[in-house]
Design a protein around this motif. Sequence first.
Motif, PDB file in Angstrom:
ATOM      1  N   UNK A 129      13.547  46.693 -21.211  1.00 50.54           N
ATOM      2  CA  UNK A 129      12.749  45.617 -20.622  1.00 50.54           C
ATOM      3  C   UNK A 129      12.460  45.906 -19.153  1.00 50.54           C
ATOM      4  N   UNK A 130      13.376  46.559 -18.461  1.00 51.61           N
ATOM      5  CA  UNK A 130      13.161  46.828 -17.033  1.00 51.61           C
ATOM      6  C   UNK A 130      12.305  48.071 -16.790  1.00 51.61           C
ATOM      7  N   UNK A 131      12.467  49.105 -17.604  1.00 57.01           N
ATOM      8  CA  UNK A 131      11.847  50.399 -17.266  1.00 57.01           C
ATOM      9  C   UNK A 131      11.042  51.048 -18.382  1.00 57.01           C
ATOM     10  N   UNK A 132      11.080  50.517 -19.591  1.00 53.87           N
ATOM     11  CA  UNK A 132      10.394  51.128 -20.737  1.00 53.87           C
ATOM     12  C   UNK A 132      10.811  52.597 -20.933  1.00 53.87           C
ATOM     13  N   UNK A 133      12.090  52.852 -20.774  1.00 57.37           N
ATOM     14  CA  UNK A 133      12.606  54.212 -20.944  1.00 57.37           C
ATOM     15  C   UNK A 133      13.439  54.274 -22.224  1.00 57.37           C
ATOM     16  N   UNK A 134      13.101  55.190 -23.155  1.00 54.67           N
ATOM     17  CA  UNK A 134      13.877  55.305 -24.393  1.00 54.67           C
ATOM     18  C   UNK A 134      15.198  56.056 -24.200  1.00 54.67           C
ATOM     19  N   UNK A 135      16.117  55.815 -25.113  1.00 57.06           N
ATOM     20  CA  UNK A 135      17.411  56.497 -25.096  1.00 57.06           C
ATOM     21  C   UNK A 135      17.521  57.387 -26.323  1.00 57.06           C
ATOM     22  N   UNK A 136      18.073  58.592 -26.145  1.00 65.84           N
ATOM     23  CA  UNK A 136      18.338  59.459 -27.289  1.00 65.84           C
ATOM     24  C   UNK A 136      19.811  59.349 -27.651  1.00 65.84           C
ATOM     25  N   UNK A 137      20.075  59.231 -28.943  1.00 62.94           N
ATOM     26  CA  UNK A 137      21.448  59.062 -29.396  1.00 62.94           C
ATOM     27  C   UNK A 137      21.788  60.195 -30.377  1.00 62.94           C
ATOM     28  N   UNK A 138      22.980  60.761 -30.215  1.00 64.39           N
ATOM     29  CA  UNK A 138      23.402  61.862 -31.096  1.00 64.39           C
ATOM     30  C   UNK A 138      23.903  61.327 -32.433  1.00 64.39           C
ATOM     31  N   UNK A 139      23.402  61.904 -33.493  1.00 59.35           N
ATOM     32  CA  UNK A 139      23.794  61.490 -34.837  1.00 59.35           C
ATOM     33  C   UNK A 139      24.132  62.759 -35.618  1.00 59.35           C
ATOM     34  N   UNK A 140      25.300  62.748 -36.239  1.00 58.72           N
ATOM     35  CA  UNK A 140      25.685  63.952 -36.978  1.00 58.72           C
ATOM     36  C   UNK A 140      25.178  63.876 -38.415  1.00 58.72           C
ATOM     37  N   UNK A 141      25.076  65.015 -39.050  1.00 60.65           N
ATOM     38  CA  UNK A 141      24.597  65.086 -40.430  1.00 60.65           C
ATOM     39  C   UNK A 141      25.441  64.210 -41.352  1.00 60.65           C
ATOM     40  N   UNK A 142      26.732  64.052 -41.019  1.00 58.45           N
ATOM     41  CA  UNK A 142      27.611  63.181 -41.808  1.00 58.45           C
ATOM     42  C   UNK A 142      27.097  61.747 -41.841  1.00 58.45           C
ATOM     43  N   UNK A 143      26.636  61.278 -40.684  1.00 63.81           N
ATOM     44  CA  UNK A 143      26.147  59.902 -40.600  1.00 63.81           C
ATOM     45  C   UNK A 143      24.878  59.732 -41.424  1.00 63.81           C
ATOM     46  N   UNK A 144      24.052  60.773 -41.454  1.00 64.72           N
ATOM     47  CA  UNK A 144      22.777  60.708 -42.182  1.00 64.72           C
ATOM     48  C   UNK A 144      22.961  60.772 -43.689  1.00 64.72           C
TER      49      UNK A 144
END
Length: 289
Positions: free
Chosen positions: A107-122
Amino acid sequence: QNARAEGNGLSIFNPSAYAQWRANRDLVADLQRAVGAGEFSMHYQPIVDLNTGGIIAAEALLRWTRPDGTPVSPAQFIPLAEQSGEITIIGDWVLDQVCADLAGLWSAHRVPVTVNVSAHQLRDAGFADRVLNRLRSADLPGQSLIVEITETVLITTVTDAANTIAQLQQLRDHGVRIAIDDFGTGYSSLAYLRELPVDILKMDGSFTSHQIEDGSPREIAFVRTIVALGRSLNLVTLAEAVETPGQAERLRRIGCHLAQGYHFARPAPIGTLHELLTAERPGTLETAA
Ligand code: C2E
Ligand code: MG
Ligand code: MG
Ligand code: MG
């Protein structure tokens, strides 16, 4: 008790392997406690546009600090959490925390975040639903999140691959972008790039060597080839572990779009990211490519 009697699958008793196995077993027990005990936190590392220097995203990186103040590296505990199955609970905690931090950031900056996801989670068929539900409850658009697929295990069966693709596709249909992490090493191979729906190619930090800064033709050839591959597939290219201005400049001249690393900023709590963004006028992921 020797290792065999405890059933860890070792066929020959080896004192140092046994010590390692015990240390890992203790670490897993501590991990199981750590989530509930509030020992985890998230740090964020800015991702910058190499042409403008502006921050256009940030990578969320998990931090574990033991009660006595000792930090444990995710490089050490994530693989164990994957083996023990604890990654599901930890991954959900990460998603909750990232969505909470992201609400203010977006809401303040319109900046996205990248999150690490392992193949196990997928592998979990409900993964995309859980991510999308969290975004919805936080009133965040899909564009605010980027999922980085971290390969520590090979996707071995056709069923796994089909499910992974379905999860990623569902996220993408809702605007979530997909990055392939550590590209060029381990299992993050050309086959992955071919099979998976990907938006961002994240070149492994080992290619951002000091030799590219010194102009080593051999080292530069690898970087050029990876960047050219990414660009020819219409992907955004991102270099990690950029530590010097010389590396950043070389990468920019080669045509790499984005970078992150100690040269720009170290991973730090969300407050630091807000301060950095408040101090500048950011560009966007879209204008960088
Ligand atoms: P990664 O996703 O490739 O993250 C980049 C790593 O490089 C991070 O290590 C970061 O702190 C480090 N780094 C950043 N800038 C520089 C630099 O200029 N030079 C060098 N040498 N390193 C730099 P970190 O935080 O220790 O994380 C290690 C790995 O653990 C990550 O590698 C990722 O695969 C995994 N990981 C971290 N957080 C999570 C998480 O929330 N979930 C999952 N599944 N994995 C995570
Ligand atoms: Mg990553
Ligand atoms: Mg990486
Ligand atoms: Mg890496």
